[in-house]
Scaffold this motif. Structure first.
Motif, PDB file in Angstrom:
ATOM      1  N   VAL A 284       0.836  -1.210   0.000  1.00  0.00           N
ATOM      2  CA  VAL A 284       0.000   0.000   0.000  1.00  0.00           C
ATOM      3  C   VAL A 284       0.865   1.252   0.000  1.00  0.00           C
ATOM      4  O   VAL A 284       0.615   2.207  -0.741  1.00  0.00           O
ATOM      5  N   VAL A 285       1.898   1.265   0.835  1.00  0.00           N
ATOM      6  CA  VAL A 285       2.777   2.439   0.903  1.00  0.00           C
ATOM      7  C   VAL A 285       3.457   2.663  -0.441  1.00  0.00           C
ATOM      8  O   VAL A 285       3.558   3.802  -0.934  1.00  0.00           O
ATOM      9  N   GLU A 286       3.938   1.589  -1.072  1.00  0.00           N
ATOM     10  CA  GLU A 286       4.578   1.738  -2.383  1.00  0.00           C
ATOM     11  C   GLU A 286       3.593   2.240  -3.436  1.00  0.00           C
ATOM     12  O   GLU A 286       3.948   3.055  -4.302  1.00  0.00           O
ATOM     13  N   SER A 287       2.330   1.793  -3.363  1.00  0.00           N
ATOM     14  CA  SER A 287       1.342   2.244  -4.347  1.00  0.00           C
ATOM     15  C   SER A 287       0.985   3.716  -4.161  1.00  0.00           C
ATOM     16  O   SER A 287       0.695   4.410  -5.137  1.00  0.00           O
ATOM     17  N   VAL A 288       1.015   4.214  -2.949  1.00  0.00           N
ATOM     18  CA  VAL A 288       0.722   5.634  -2.703  1.00  0.00           C
ATOM     19  C   VAL A 288       1.748   6.520  -3.400  1.00  0.00           C
ATOM     20  O   VAL A 288       1.418   7.590  -3.933  1.00  0.00           O
ATOM     21  N   PHE A 289       3.007   6.081  -3.425  1.00  0.00           N
ATOM     22  CA  PHE A 289       4.070   6.856  -4.083  1.00  0.00           C
ATOM     23  C   PHE A 289       4.254   6.433  -5.542  1.00  0.00           C
ATOM     24  O   PHE A 289       5.238   6.812  -6.176  1.00  0.00           O
ATOM     25  N   GLU A 290       3.305   5.646  -6.065  1.00  0.00           N
ATOM     26  CA  GLU A 290       3.273   5.225  -7.469  1.00  0.00           C
ATOM     27  C   GLU A 290       4.562   4.542  -7.905  1.00  0.00           C
ATOM     28  O   GLU A 290       5.038   4.706  -9.033  1.00  0.00           O
ATOM     29  N   GLY A 291       5.178   3.785  -7.002  1.00  0.00           N
ATOM     30  CA  GLY A 291       6.354   3.011  -7.337  1.00  0.00           C
ATOM     31  C   GLY A 291       7.642   3.792  -7.450  1.00  0.00           C
ATOM     32  O   GLY A 291       8.694   3.206  -7.748  1.00  0.00           O
ATOM     33  N   ARG A 292       7.622   5.105  -7.204  1.00  0.00           N
ATOM     34  CA  ARG A 292       8.840   5.911  -7.322  1.00  0.00           C
ATOM     35  C   ARG A 292       9.634   5.959  -6.028  1.00  0.00           C
ATOM     36  O   ARG A 292      10.786   6.374  -6.026  1.00  0.00           O
ATOM     37  N   ALA A 293       9.011   5.581  -4.934  1.00  0.00           N
ATOM     38  CA  ALA A 293       9.687   5.612  -3.644  1.00  0.00           C
ATOM     39  C   ALA A 293      10.028   4.184  -3.205  1.00  0.00           C
ATOM     40  O   ALA A 293       9.499   3.205  -3.737  1.00  0.00           O
ATOM     41  N   THR A 294      10.917   4.099  -2.242  1.00  0.00           N
ATOM     42  CA  THR A 294      11.334   2.797  -1.709  1.00  0.00           C
ATOM     43  C   THR A 294      11.120   2.785  -0.205  1.00  0.00           C
ATOM     44  O   THR A 294      11.556   3.700   0.496  1.00  0.00           O
ATOM     45  N   VAL A 295      10.438   1.745   0.276  1.00  0.00           N
ATOM     46  CA  VAL A 295      10.186   1.592   1.711  1.00  0.00           C
ATOM     47  C   VAL A 295      11.439   1.035   2.372  1.00  0.00           C
ATOM     48  O   VAL A 295      11.902  -0.055   2.020  1.00  0.00           O
ATOM     49  N   SER A 296      12.008   1.809   3.304  1.00  0.00           N
ATOM     50  CA  SER A 296      13.218   1.368   3.994  1.00  0.00           C
ATOM     51  C   SER A 296      12.882   0.535   5.218  1.00  0.00           C
ATOM     52  O   SER A 296      13.425  -0.545   5.420  1.00  0.00           O
ATOM     53  N   GLN A 297      11.972   1.024   6.039  1.00  0.00           N
ATOM     54  CA  GLN A 297      11.592   0.305   7.251  1.00  0.00           C
ATOM     55  C   GLN A 297      10.085   0.398   7.419  1.00  0.00           C
ATOM     56  O   GLN A 297       9.486   1.447   7.168  1.00  0.00           O
ATOM     57  N   LEU A 298       9.476  -0.703   7.848  1.00  0.00           N
ATOM     58  CA  LEU A 298       8.050  -0.717   8.131  1.00  0.00           C
ATOM     59  C   LEU A 298       7.828  -1.532   9.390  1.00  0.00           C
ATOM     60  O   LEU A 298       8.251  -2.690   9.459  1.00  0.00           O
ATOM     61  N   ALA A 299       7.223  -0.903  10.386  1.00  0.00           N
ATOM     62  CA  ALA A 299       7.068  -1.558  11.686  1.00  0.00           C
ATOM     63  C   ALA A 299       5.626  -1.443  12.161  1.00  0.00           C
ATOM     64  O   ALA A 299       5.235  -0.415  12.720  1.00  0.00           O
ATOM     65  N   PRO A 300       4.797  -2.481  11.946  1.00  0.00           N
ATOM     66  CA  PRO A 300       3.435  -2.454  12.479  1.00  0.00           C
ATOM     67  C   PRO A 300       3.410  -2.824  13.957  1.00  0.00           C
ATOM     68  O   PRO A 300       4.202  -3.662  14.409  1.00  0.00           O
ATOM     69  N   ASN A 301       2.527  -2.196  14.703  1.00  0.00           N
ATOM     70  CA  ASN A 301       2.351  -2.502  16.122  1.00  0.00           C
ATOM     71  C   ASN A 301       0.967  -3.115  16.296  1.00  0.00           C
ATOM     72  O   ASN A 301      -0.041  -2.410  16.357  1.00  0.00           O
ATOM     73  N   PHE A 302       0.937  -4.439  16.364  1.00  0.00           N
ATOM     74  CA  PHE A 302      -0.342  -5.135  16.436  1.00  0.00           C
ATOM     75  C   PHE A 302      -0.916  -5.164  17.847  1.00  0.00           C
ATOM     76  O   PHE A 302      -2.046  -5.622  18.038  1.00  0.00           O
ATOM     77  N   GLU A 303      -0.159  -4.704  18.844  1.00  0.00           N
ATOM     78  CA  GLU A 303      -0.651  -4.713  20.214  1.00  0.00           C
ATOM     79  C   GLU A 303      -1.570  -3.524  20.502  1.00  0.00           C
ATOM     80  O   GLU A 303      -2.313  -3.536  21.473  1.00  0.00           O
ATOM     81  N   ARG A 304      -1.495  -2.494  19.661  1.00  0.00           N
ATOM     82  CA  ARG A 304      -2.292  -1.302  19.893  1.00  0.00           C
ATOM     83  C   ARG A 304      -3.633  -1.388  19.188  1.00  0.00           C
ATOM     84  O   ARG A 304      -3.792  -2.081  18.191  1.00  0.00           O
ATOM     85  N   THR A 305      -4.613  -0.697  19.728  1.00  0.00           N
ATOM     86  CA  THR A 305      -5.930  -0.578  19.102  1.00  0.00           C
ATOM     87  C   THR A 305      -6.277   0.912  19.013  1.00  0.00           C
ATOM     88  O   THR A 305      -6.381   1.583  20.047  1.00  0.00           O
ATOM     89  N   PRO A 306      -6.419   1.456  17.791  1.00  0.00           N
ATOM     90  CA  PRO A 306      -6.323   0.762  16.508  1.00  0.00           C
ATOM     91  C   PRO A 306      -4.883   0.392  16.152  1.00  0.00           C
ATOM     92  O   PRO A 306      -3.938   0.915  16.734  1.00  0.00           O
TER      93      PRO A 306
END
Length: 525
Positions: A284-306
């Protein structure tokens, strides 16, 4: 509806004779398997010796409590440091396997006095371990949840599988008298580390950690005990049980495994969902930047709500509403509430963004490789009984080598098993564990009847083939040639098999014929 020419009295033909022959064939096959198992497998087990040995290891003693405390102390210190090498050391020292196996064998034989003895030792050992680790954590200045601690708070169906397979191996080793494999079983089962995490949760008053680790320990404990019961029953250890008790015991084992499987399956499903959610968030993050950007780090926190997702992006152009768009798309994709936090780092072009991301990934990979090499060196040093400085590590070629010190009671098979276990956890590395010059096993031969009626030939027995593999391994690690002595034909056959595996051999044949080949080191000749 009948056809005009049909004869209502006619009966359709059925292949009853063929079905009867098939059923009879299956019955004969089954009876043959049962006879083979009762005669050649379970019938060869000395049940009295196995029971006496297991009973002796299940008693509550000062040594048992001391080793429990030492194992628990090493485990919790390794967990607080995030050191897998130290945690493995605790697994090797843990004596909890004996009373748990005692519970399993006692259930199989219906010996409730033995069951009470084993259960008492297990309960006291468990309580002592939890309290001791809680005391260590309470006195320690380090109380941060490390990755080693976190990994033992979310048991899944995979953990149940590990416990079952480990228990099968452990029960088999005890029944057949091959206790060298218990080292690997202790590593795989990991009874003490989750128990140490229970003590950590108690000391820090963290209910999530406490209950998660306790569930993992109970899962391992129950699976090991009941699987050991099933294995012991399969080998004929059921002399004191009536048929009714046997049926009840079987139903109880199945019911317990089903009860354990349900929450563990739900936990595994949650873990799989989180992995898929992480991949979807990256897309999703890559699609928002239309493939021109590169995701370096992605850290989801599943313990939090939301659910909260943080990401760092290298991009040639700052996108003002990137967070809102990514949040909206990910919410629609996952079907849950999401909050997104994007850190955008601007670079000159999309190519530079990719280069920056590659550099960041390379630096991270280099740091991980260095940490992996250090971890391997620590584990080899611990298991080899030497300082870390004595371990040779070649990161470029992914090789690690250690010359082990002699350990009391450790055979060559134990050293080979240690190397195999470490090597299996690091498939990209070439792990070499050089053992001390322990006595080499002899190689027995047996007569093999040929099916075509020709003269019988001779070949190594199953134990002989294992001995040849072990000798070849030991010679390749130490570099010391081995000497073969015994009947000439058997020596020639054993020598050919060893040379084929690259071993350096000196043959000393005696009288002609076949028999047992004696193997020894050539040192001092």
């Amino acid at each position: 509806m009948q056809t005009p020419n049909a004869d209502p009295s006619a009966q359709p033909s059925t292949p009853e004779p063929s079905l009867g022959k098939a059923r009879q064939g299956l019955a004969d096959t089954w009876n043959g398997v049962v006879h083979w198992w009762l005669t050649d497998v379970s019938g060869t087990v000395d049940q009295v010796a196995v029971i006496e040995s297991r009973r002796a290891e299940c008693r509550l003693s000062a040594r048992y409590l001391l080793m429990t405390c030492m194992s628990a102390g090493i485990a919790i210190l390794g967990l607080l440091q995030g050191s897998a090498a130290v945690v493995i050391g605790a697994m090797l020292l843990s004596p909890l396997m004996d009373p748990i196996m005692g519970v399993g064998f006692a259930l199989a034989t219906g010996d409730y006095k033995w069951l009470r003895q084993s259960a008492r030792a297990l309960a006291i050992g468990t309580l002592v371990a939890v309290l001791f680790t809680a005391l260590v954590v309470w006195a320690s200045p380090l109380q941060t949840i490390t990755s080693e601690i976190a990994s033992r708070t979310r048991p899944s169906l995979l953990d149940l599988g590990v416990a079952i397979f480990s228990s099968i191996a452990g029960a088999y080793a005890m029944i057949r008298g091959r206790l060298g494999t218990i080292v690997g079983v202790a590593i795989a089962t990991a009874l003490m580390p989750p128990l140490a995490v229970v003590g950590y949760g108690l000391a820090t008053q963290n209910a999530t950690v406490f209950w998660g680790a306790l569930f993992l320990f109970v899962t391992n404990l129950t699976a090991i005990a009941l699987t050991a019961t099933a294995m012991a029953r399969a080998y004929g250890f059921s002399s004191n049980l009536s048929e009714k008790q046997t049926r009840f015991q079987t139903l109880l084992i199945v019911a317990v495994f089903v009860a354990l499987s349900i929450p563990l399956f739900l936990s595994l499903r949650q873990i799989v969902w989180e992995a898929q959610a992480t991949r979807q968030a990256t897309g999703v993050v890559e699609s928002v930047f239309e493939g021109r950007a590169t995701v370096s780090q992605l850290a989801p926190n599943f313990e939090r709500t939301p659910l909260r997702v943080s990401a760092t992006v290298f991009t040639p152009e700052i996108v003002g509403d990137a967070e809102e768009r990514a949040e909206r798309l990910l919410r629609r994709s996952l079907g849950v509430e999401i909050t997104m936090s994007l850190t955008q780092i601007r670079v000159g072009s999309s190519a530079e963004a990719q280069e920056e991301a590659q550099l960041a990934a390379a630096r991270e990979e280099e740091a991980e490789a260095a940490a992996q090499a250090e971890d391997i060196a620590e584990r080899l040093a611990l298991l080899g009984g030497v300082p870390v400085e004595d371990v040779t590590v070649d990161r470029s070629r992914r090789r690690a080598l250690v010359r082990a010190r002699p350990l009391d009671g450790a055979s060559l098979a134990a050293y080979a098993e240690i190397e195999r276990r470490i090597d299996s956890t690091e498939p990209e590395w070439d792990i070499r564990f050089i053992p001390p010059l322990r006595p080499l096993p002899s190689v027995p031969f047996e007569q093999v009847e040929e099916e075509d009626g020709t003269d019988a030939s001779f070949a190594p027995t199953a134990r002989g083939r294992q001995a040849l593999a072990l000798v070849a391994w030991a010679q390749s690690r130490t570099g010391v040639p081995v000497r073969l002595s015994g009947p000439a034909d058997a020596v020639a056959a054993a020598r050919a098999a060893l040379v084929e595996q690259g071993a350096e051999v000196v043959a000393r044949p005696q009288a002609s014929g076949y028999g047992t080949v004696t193997v020894a080191w050539t040192t001092g000749e």
